[in-house]
Design a protein around this motif. Structure first.
Motif, PDB file in Angstrom:
ATOM      1  N   ARG A 124      -8.973  -4.840 -14.964  1.00  0.00           N
ATOM      2  CA  ARG A 124      -8.540  -6.165 -14.494  1.00  0.00           C
ATOM      3  C   ARG A 124      -8.078  -6.159 -13.035  1.00  0.00           C
ATOM      4  NH1 ARG A 124      -2.980  -6.311 -18.074  1.00  0.00           N
ATOM      5  NH2 ARG A 124      -2.187  -4.431 -17.078  1.00  0.00           N
ATOM      6  N   LYS A 128     -12.590  -8.707  -7.506  1.00  0.00           N
ATOM      7  CA  LYS A 128     -13.854  -9.366  -7.832  1.00  0.00           C
ATOM      8  C   LYS A 128     -14.913  -9.066  -6.766  1.00  0.00           C
ATOM      9  CE  LYS A 128     -16.045 -12.801 -10.148  1.00  0.00           C
ATOM     10  NZ  LYS A 128     -16.367 -14.191  -9.951  1.00  0.00           N
ATOM     11  N   ARG A 129     -14.476  -9.079  -5.484  1.00  0.00           N
ATOM     12  CA  ARG A 129     -15.461  -8.877  -4.408  1.00  0.00           C
ATOM     13  C   ARG A 129     -16.052  -7.461  -4.436  1.00  0.00           C
ATOM     14  NH1 ARG A 129     -10.593  -7.876  -2.020  1.00  0.00           N
ATOM     15  NH2 ARG A 129     -10.603  -6.263  -0.411  1.00  0.00           N
TER      16      ARG A 129
END
Lengths: 169, 134
Positions: A124, A128-129
């Protein structure tokens, strides 16, 4: 008549010979798994998921994450056998894979390793990138960061995220 | 040099025999379905290859979407991002070298683009188109 018998024997031999060669080229079911499954994605270790997950995956190969992944029925059966034999609930499983498979509720049937609770928890914090960059493409591309994923080595020392570097918790 | 030429010749013959044998099988199947069948046609094959259809994921796709229409070039799967090696056996010697692989992918990819398996006629046409570009 004699000629006919001779020809049919020859034909029989050649058919047998080609069949023999076919099965011999992958001596173990693992080789077949690599050939048929790992030609598109990593050959995920069967130990990650329980038998019910593998059965469901093998039952729906005609729509395998949006694409048709069916192949020869005999080979499908051989691979299913390999997966069931090595599934997380078929034998003793070790290290990171054990931690992951232990987190699966017995009431759920995950169809991908990235849906395992412990997998989600462990990933988690990955930005994201980092995941969407072209070197990774997707979270299911284990080997992009876990450089020795093929050998089932998932510990931190074996993590190198492209363009981000080593990963420390 | 002579040896290389010979090896190349031997190789091209071995690849083409797999495809030629399979095309012959498809031709007899096509003939069985329709007695009007004459030969496979690369223009029909091209149309099958480039025309767009609502594929498995509800997206408008064609074979070109992933393979590109330049067979000496790599393609990329539009859904999975998988790198697809060139379709041309001249550039990619493994291509069209194994019957079971040819059959497997024709079946799968027709289902992905056309949502049904291709007929013998269609498979023969599209294969004829692919080798015609080599």
């Amino acid at each position: 008549m004699k000629k006919f018998i001779f020809t049919s024997i020859l034909l029989g031999i050649s058919l047998f010979a080609s069949d023999y060669k076919d099965t011999k080229s992958y001596s173990s079911q693992n080789d077949l798994y690599v050939k048929e499954c790992a030609s598109c994605h990593m050959g995920f270790q069967a130990e990650f998921l329980p038998k019910r997950s593998w059965n469901k995956i093998m039952d729906s190969l005609d729509n395998h994450f949006g694409v048709d992944a069916t192949f020869d029925k005999n080979d499908e059966n051989a691979i299913r056998k390999h997966l069931l034999k090595n599934a997380s609930d078929s034998k003793r499983v070790y290290r990171e894979i054990r931690v992951f498979s232990d987190s699966i509720s017995k009431y759920s049937t995950p169809l991908s390793i990235s849906k395992i609770p412990k997998f989600k928890k462990e990933h988690r914090e990955v930005p994201k990138r980092a995941i969407i960059q072209k070197e990774l493409k997707s979270i299911s591309n284990c080997m992009a960061c876990h450089t020795d994923a093929k050998d089932a080595l998932y510990n931190e020392r074996n993590i190198l995220i492209p363009n981000f570097g080593r990963w420390n918790d | 040099m002579k040896l290389i030429a010979l090896l190349l010749l031997a190789f091209s013959l071995s690849y083409s025999s797999v495809v030629t044998d399979y095309l012959n099988t498809l031709a007899s199947e096509a003939k069985r379905v329709s007695s009007d069948f004459k030969i496979f046609d690369k223009e029909r094959g091209k149309n099958l290859f480039v025309s767009k259809h609502i594929g498995k994921k509800g997206k408008l796709v064609s074979c070109v979407s992933c393979h590109t229409n330049n067979f000496s070039q790599r393609g990329e799967h539009i859904l999975t991002g998988k790198i697809i090696e060139p379709l041309s056996p001249r550039v990619n010697p493994e291509r069209l070298s194994e019957l079971r692989t040819i059959k497997k992918w024709l079946k799968r990819n027709f289902k992905d683009v056309y949502r049904r398996e291709g007929t013998a006629l269609e498979k023969g046409d599209v294969l004829t188109y692919i080798i015609s570009k080599d």
